[in-house]
Every structure is written in structure tokens, then in C-alpha cells.
Design a protein around this motif. Structure first.
Motif, PDB file in Angstrom:
ATOM      1  N   ILE A 203     -18.746  15.928  21.154  1.00  0.00           N
ATOM      2  CA  ILE A 203     -19.626  15.854  22.322  1.00  0.00           C
ATOM      3  C   ILE A 203     -19.750  14.431  22.860  1.00  0.00           C
ATOM      4  O   ILE A 203     -20.047  14.212  24.037  1.00  0.00           O
ATOM      5  N   LEU A 204     -19.476  13.428  22.004  1.00  0.00           N
ATOM      6  CA  LEU A 204     -19.578  12.047  22.458  1.00  0.00           C
ATOM      7  C   LEU A 204     -18.607  11.759  23.594  1.00  0.00           C
ATOM      8  O   LEU A 204     -18.923  11.010  24.524  1.00  0.00           O
ATOM      9  N   GLY A 205     -17.426  12.337  23.513  1.00  0.00           N
ATOM     10  CA  GLY A 205     -16.401  12.048  24.502  1.00  0.00           C
ATOM     11  C   GLY A 205     -16.722  12.537  25.892  1.00  0.00           C
ATOM     12  O   GLY A 205     -16.115  12.082  26.868  1.00  0.00           O
ATOM     13  N   ARG A 206     -17.674  13.472  26.028  1.00  0.00           N
ATOM     14  CA  ARG A 206     -17.990  14.008  27.354  1.00  0.00           C
ATOM     15  C   ARG A 206     -18.589  12.954  28.283  1.00  0.00           C
ATOM     16  O   ARG A 206     -18.549  13.103  29.506  1.00  0.00           O
ATOM     17  N   LEU A 207     -19.176  11.926  27.692  1.00  0.00           N
ATOM     18  CA  LEU A 207     -19.752  10.858  28.507  1.00  0.00           C
ATOM     19  C   LEU A 207     -18.797   9.686  28.703  1.00  0.00           C
ATOM     20  O   LEU A 207     -19.094   8.773  29.463  1.00  0.00           O
ATOM     21  N   MET A 208     -17.647   9.722  27.998  1.00  0.00           N
ATOM     22  CA  MET A 208     -16.722   8.589  28.057  1.00  0.00           C
ATOM     23  C   MET A 208     -15.625   8.857  29.070  1.00  0.00           C
ATOM     24  O   MET A 208     -15.054   9.950  29.098  1.00  0.00           O
ATOM     25  N   PRO A 209     -15.290   7.882  29.911  1.00  0.00           N
ATOM     26  CA  PRO A 209     -14.148   8.068  30.819  1.00  0.00           C
ATOM     27  C   PRO A 209     -12.868   8.257  30.012  1.00  0.00           C
ATOM     28  O   PRO A 209     -12.725   7.702  28.925  1.00  0.00           O
ATOM     29  N   ALA A 210     -11.960   9.072  30.521  1.00  0.00           N
ATOM     30  CA  ALA A 210     -10.685   9.285  29.837  1.00  0.00           C
ATOM     31  C   ALA A 210      -9.947   7.958  29.718  1.00  0.00           C
ATOM     32  O   ALA A 210      -9.863   7.185  30.678  1.00  0.00           O
ATOM     33  N   ALA A 211      -9.419   7.696  28.533  1.00  0.00           N
ATOM     34  CA  ALA A 211      -8.759   6.413  28.290  1.00  0.00           C
ATOM     35  C   ALA A 211      -7.546   6.223  29.180  1.00  0.00           C
ATOM     36  O   ALA A 211      -7.158   5.099  29.484  1.00  0.00           O
ATOM     37  N   ALA A 212      -6.942   7.336  29.637  1.00  0.00           N
ATOM     38  CA  ALA A 212      -5.729   7.227  30.442  1.00  0.00           C
ATOM     39  C   ALA A 212      -6.004   6.927  31.908  1.00  0.00           C
ATOM     40  O   ALA A 212      -5.081   6.717  32.687  1.00  0.00           O
TER      41      ALA A 212
END
Length: 326
Positions: A192-201
């Protein structure tokens, strides 16, 4: 190149991991040519022995046609239970002589056998067991190039599974692995943490040093059992707006590296009395060097790729090459 010229290679060394294969032609301990392919053990052109033979022929077949008697050594996951041929772990304490003595040979399909190095097992009563496969050869390379470190040193190898290894009298006497890199990838991409993070690509960006150092400081000042709460803080720092979305990955990275350093530095004992040597990719080593400095400690040396030197050291110990070096 004529095999009798001074530039003829003396060794073909393979660093064969999960995702890639690197091959080095070597002479007198120096790399004279390097090749790389994507045929790691999980990406072979076909399953089983034929896939290994095909991958090996693709990267080194012309070399062996030119130098058919060239000795070959290999390290990495190629010697795992899922590899070409298993080279069982040797127990700590282990030195290069032990590794050479417990290496296994497999037919290359092109003439010479390939000597595959074993990994190293740490398994003491009352402690969690630990394994490494590949890092022991990097350590052997560092010790070949810097013999003074063999007396006593601490080797830090940051990565997907970071290693902190204690060296005494040229032997790996104990070590600890940390799932730092893999844990970061799983949490940032599959939780769920990744939902707030911009995609690294999306696009390259600068590291938010303040967010990274916030993660380091939270780890440094933590109490036992705080880690999962602090990981969840990656989400709440974003939800409350205390960190922008673009900075959350840097906080999480600082937090996980910080916890690794707190544990690793404590487990290494009195590092003021021994060299702390870091081995790894330059970009990752820079991040760890920054983190160590934040924690009040500096690496005494930072080395890039020591696997070729370690494979040369293995070949020396196994009697596959003569004593020349550098």
C-alpha cells in the motif's frame, strides 16, 4: 591474437548470477577483456544443462576456440542448487584455500571443465543461520589486492541482500545478511505504500536528502520493535502532507538502510580498531557512505567490482594459474 604473445590470457573467469553472466579474460590478475550477457541462471536460452552450455558458448565460445586449454573458474548462483552444478556451502570460518578445496567441476561442453566456487554458510548454535554465494569471492578479491585487511577487518557489501562480514586471519569468521534492497523493492512496488509514490520510471529525479536523512534519524533513534510502525509512517507522512509524494521513497530508503547500519555497526564490534571496507556498485556505495557519515562512521575504503580479483585468487588457490599478480 596469437596464443604465444605476451597478451595471451591465463584465465577465463565467470561471475554467473541470477539475472546476468559476466565473463573476464585475465592475465597476471588483471582483466584484459570483459563481456556480459543477460543469461543469468533464471534467464537461460533453454532449461537445464543445454541452456548453460548454450549460454556459455555464446559468451566465450570464440575465446576457447582460440585458447582451448584456458582454465575456467566461476562463482555465483551457477553453483547453487538451482544452478548448473551445486557446489555445497562450506562452513565458517572459511578462507580462499577452503573455497578452492571444496569447489566442484562441471564439463563446459567446449573442452575444459569449469571450476565452480562454493558459497559460505554461517550456522552457530543460538544464532540465525546465514548464507552467501558470490560475495565470498568479492571478499577474496579485496583481500588479494589488500593483504593487510586479512588480519582483521569488516567487509560491508550493500545490495539486494547486504552482507556484513567479519574477517580474521584471512578467514570469513561470521557475517550477517540484511534484506534491505529487496525489502525496499517489495514495499515500494507491491504494498500500500507504493500507491502514494510516483512510479520510478516516470522520470529521473534528484534524491530528497532531507527525507532520506529523516529516515536515517528515525532508524537511529528507534526502540526495539519500532520498524514496522516506522515503515507505516511512510504512508502517513504522505497522507498528512508532511512529506511530498516524490520524497516518500527516499524516506523509506533512509529508514531501511538506517536500520541495517544500526544493527551492522553494533554487530561488528569495535570498528575503531579495524578497517571498514565497502564493496559494491558506486551509486549504492555513495548512498551507504552518506548514511555511515550521518551515523558518525566512515568507510576506510570503497571498492567497486572485486569479483575478477577474487576469481583470480580462487584460481591461484586451486592451482589453475601461476603466482603472477599485478
Amino acid at each position: 591474437m596469437n596464443p604465444q604473445t605476451p597478451l595471451s590470457p591465463q584465465l577465463l573467469a565467470l561471475d554467473w548470477g541470477t539475472s546476468s553472466l559476466r565473463a573476464f579474460l585475465m592475465r597476471d590478475g588483471e582483466v584484459i577483456e570483459t563481456r556480459q550477457s543477460a543469461h543469468g541462471i533464471q534467464h537461460l536460452p533453454q532449461p537445464g544443462t543445454p541452456g548453460y552450455e548454450q549460454a556459455f558458448a555464446a559468451i566465450a565460445g570464440d575465446w576457447l576456440r582460440q585458447w582451448p586449454e584456458l582454465p575456467i573458474v566461476a562463482c555465483g548462483m551457477v553453483g547453487s542448487a538451482q544452478g548448473w552444478k551445486e557446489a555445497p556451502y562450506v562452513r565458517c570460518p572459511a578462507d580462499i584455500g577452503t573455497l578452492a578445496g571444496q569447489s566442484v567441476a562441471v564439463p563446459s561442453g567446449l573442452g575444459p571443465d569449469i571450476l565452480i566456487a562454493p558459497g559460505v554458510l554461517f550456522d552457530e548454535p543460538g544464532e540465525l543461520p546465514d548464507v552467501m554465494r558470490g560475495e565470498e569471492i568479492q571478499i577474496a578479491g579485496a583481500l588479494l589486492d589488500h593483504p593487510a585487511w586479512a588480519a582483521r577487518s569488516c567487509m560491508l557489501l550493500p545490495g539486494t541482500h547486504s552482507k556484513w562480514a567479519q574477517i580474521e586471519d584471512g578467514r570469513i569468521v561470521r557475517y550477517a545478511s540484511y534484506l534491505t534492497g529487496e525489502l525496499f523493492a517489495v514495499l515500494s512496488q507491491h504494498s500500500i505504500l507504493g500507491r502514494l509514490m510516483p512510479a520510478a520510471a516516470e522520470k529521473p529525479r534528484e534524491t530528497d536528502e532531507a527525507a532520506f536523512e529523516l529516515g536515517l534519524s528515525v532508524a537511529r533513534d528507534s526502540r526495539p520493535g519500532d520498524l514496522s510502525h516506522q515503515i507505516f509512517g511512510t504512508r502517513t507522512l504522505g497522507l498528512t502532507g508532511r512529506l511530498p509524494a516524490a520524497s516518500l521513497a527516499d524516506y523509506l530508503s533512509g529508514l531501511l538502510i538506517g536500520h541495517e547500519l544500526v544493527s551492522g555497526l553494533a554487530g561488528a564490534g569495535d570498528l575503531a580498531q579495524v578497517p571498514l571496507v565497502m564493496i559494491g556498485a558506486p551509486s549504492l556505495c555513495r548512498r551507504y557512505a552518506h548514511s555511515l557519515h550521518f551515523m558518525g562512521r566512515a568507510a576506510d575504503a570503497v571498492l567497486d567490482n572485486t569479483a575478477p580479483a577474487g576469481l583470480w585468487n580462487l584460481a591461484l588457490a586451486a592451482g589453475r594459474v601461476g603466482g603472477g599478480h599485478r
